[in-house]
Design a protein around this motif. Sequence first.
Motif, PDB file in Angstrom:
ATOM      1  N   GLY A 116     -29.205  -1.754  28.135  1.00  0.00           N
ATOM      2  CA  GLY A 116     -29.794  -1.123  26.950  1.00  0.00           C
ATOM      3  C   GLY A 116     -30.768  -2.093  26.320  1.00  0.00           C
ATOM      4  O   GLY A 116     -30.753  -3.294  26.603  1.00  0.00           O
ATOM      5  N   GLU A 117     -31.628  -1.580  25.462  1.00  0.00           N
ATOM      6  CA  GLU A 117     -32.644  -2.453  24.875  1.00  0.00           C
ATOM      7  C   GLU A 117     -33.202  -1.837  23.608  1.00  0.00           C
ATOM      8  O   GLU A 117     -33.030  -0.647  23.331  1.00  0.00           O
ATOM      9  CB  GLU A 117     -33.789  -2.687  25.870  1.00  0.00           C
ATOM     10  N   GLY A 118     -33.859  -2.682  22.838  1.00  0.00           N
ATOM     11  CA  GLY A 118     -34.478  -2.217  21.598  1.00  0.00           C
ATOM     12  C   GLY A 118     -34.144  -3.118  20.427  1.00  0.00           C
ATOM     13  O   GLY A 118     -33.749  -4.280  20.593  1.00  0.00           O
ATOM     14  N   ASN A 119     -34.295  -2.579  19.260  1.00  0.00           N
ATOM     15  CA  ASN A 119     -34.104  -3.312  18.019  1.00  0.00           C
ATOM     16  C   ASN A 119     -32.647  -3.241  17.581  1.00  0.00           C
ATOM     17  O   ASN A 119     -32.161  -2.170  17.195  1.00  0.00           O
ATOM     18  CB  ASN A 119     -35.015  -2.715  16.941  1.00  0.00           C
ATOM     19  N   ILE A 120     -31.945  -4.364  17.604  1.00  0.00           N
ATOM     20  CA  ILE A 120     -30.520  -4.352  17.245  1.00  0.00           C
ATOM     21  C   ILE A 120     -30.322  -4.259  15.732  1.00  0.00           C
ATOM     22  O   ILE A 120     -29.185  -4.158  15.267  1.00  0.00           O
ATOM     23  CB  ILE A 120     -29.781  -5.585  17.799  1.00  0.00           C
ATOM     24  N   TYR A 121     -31.415  -4.272  14.988  1.00  0.00           N
ATOM     25  CA  TYR A 121     -31.331  -4.102  13.530  1.00  0.00           C
ATOM     26  C   TYR A 121     -31.744  -2.693  13.107  1.00  0.00           C
ATOM     27  O   TYR A 121     -31.916  -2.420  11.926  1.00  0.00           O
ATOM     28  CB  TYR A 121     -32.219  -5.137  12.834  1.00  0.00           C
ATOM     29  N   SER A 122     -31.874  -1.811  14.080  1.00  0.00           N
ATOM     30  CA  SER A 122     -32.323  -0.449  13.805  1.00  0.00           C
ATOM     31  C   SER A 122     -31.240   0.377  13.107  1.00  0.00           C
ATOM     32  O   SER A 122     -30.045   0.156  13.296  1.00  0.00           O
ATOM     33  CB  SER A 122     -32.719   0.240  15.117  1.00  0.00           C
ATOM     34  N   ASN A 123     -31.685   1.350  12.319  1.00  0.00           N
ATOM     35  CA  ASN A 123     -30.766   2.313  11.711  1.00  0.00           C
ATOM     36  C   ASN A 123     -30.375   3.414  12.690  1.00  0.00           C
ATOM     37  O   ASN A 123     -29.416   4.155  12.447  1.00  0.00           O
ATOM     38  CB  ASN A 123     -31.399   2.962  10.478  1.00  0.00           C
ATOM     39  N   LEU A 124     -31.140   3.542  13.780  1.00  0.00           N
ATOM     40  CA  LEU A 124     -30.929   4.633  14.734  1.00  0.00           C
ATOM     41  C   LEU A 124     -30.569   4.093  16.109  1.00  0.00           C
ATOM     42  O   LEU A 124     -31.271   3.252  16.667  1.00  0.00           O
ATOM     43  CB  LEU A 124     -32.184   5.500  14.836  1.00  0.00           C
ATOM     44  N   LEU A 125     -29.463   4.579  16.663  1.00  0.00           N
ATOM     45  CA  LEU A 125     -29.045   4.258  18.029  1.00  0.00           C
ATOM     46  C   LEU A 125     -29.126   5.530  18.858  1.00  0.00           C
ATOM     47  O   LEU A 125     -28.626   6.577  18.448  1.00  0.00           O
ATOM     48  CB  LEU A 125     -27.615   3.717  18.045  1.00  0.00           C
ATOM     49  N   ILE A 126     -29.765   5.450  20.026  1.00  0.00           N
ATOM     50  CA  ILE A 126     -29.893   6.597  20.927  1.00  0.00           C
ATOM     51  C   ILE A 126     -29.022   6.340  22.155  1.00  0.00           C
ATOM     52  O   ILE A 126     -29.096   5.266  22.768  1.00  0.00           O
ATOM     53  CB  ILE A 126     -31.358   6.816  21.337  1.00  0.00           C
ATOM     54  N   VAL A 127     -28.200   7.314  22.500  1.00  0.00           N
ATOM     55  CA  VAL A 127     -27.258   7.152  23.613  1.00  0.00           C
ATOM     56  C   VAL A 127     -27.468   8.261  24.637  1.00  0.00           C
ATOM     57  O   VAL A 127     -27.424   9.447  24.302  1.00  0.00           O
ATOM     58  CB  VAL A 127     -25.800   7.174  23.114  1.00  0.00           C
TER      59      VAL A 127
END
Length: 218
Positions: free
Chosen positions: A73-84
């Motif tokens: 998985g990857e992206g911004n770990i401080y994001s308000n949104l998680l996509i699964v």
Amino acid sequence: MNFKEIKEYFELLKYSGIEEMVVSNQFEASISNLKRAKRKNTDKDERMKLLKSDCLNCQKCILSKTRNNVVFGEGNIYSNLLIVGEAPGAEEDLSGKVFVGKAGQLLTKMLNAIEINRDDVFIANILKCRPPENRNPKPIEVENCLPYLESQIDIIKPIAILLFGRVAATNLLKIEQSLGSFRLRIFSFKNIPELQLKYIRLYREMEIQNKILEFIYP
């Protein structure tokens, strides 16, 4: 004001000839809060690095024998949104990157339609390894792999989770329902709202756009 800006501010004062100054309790509290936030962010980074290292070396199920790459998985770990999503496909397996095939292109367009940069969210799957021939995950595979996703959720602490497809929804929520009964409904996972969708036609389904924005931009 961050630490760099504070440092530049004091250097400017010193250059101006000011050697000493009295600061308010509020300023001291702000500095203390910044230090705590910095430690918290460092802890989050370290926890995710350790989790990724563990995941990349996972041998818990038979998928470790057939995979080319673990797709952490990857992206911004401080994001308000998680996509699964469900699991890596052929392109993801070869590249080690999440959602890079046709579904990934759709996801990018979906996010762009509501003015969200893909790099600003974190994207992961129920499984970290590709099932042969893209079959549905077996229960034992989900059982072994789901703790990695649950740990990612615990580290990121998103405000909302967007579930991409029935397999993602049933395995994370532990609810057996048809895809139609999931769509456009909001569920809860450890007090985190989840909006489940198979596909999104955002230009026509403005209700979905409003729901997503409501959660990630409260």
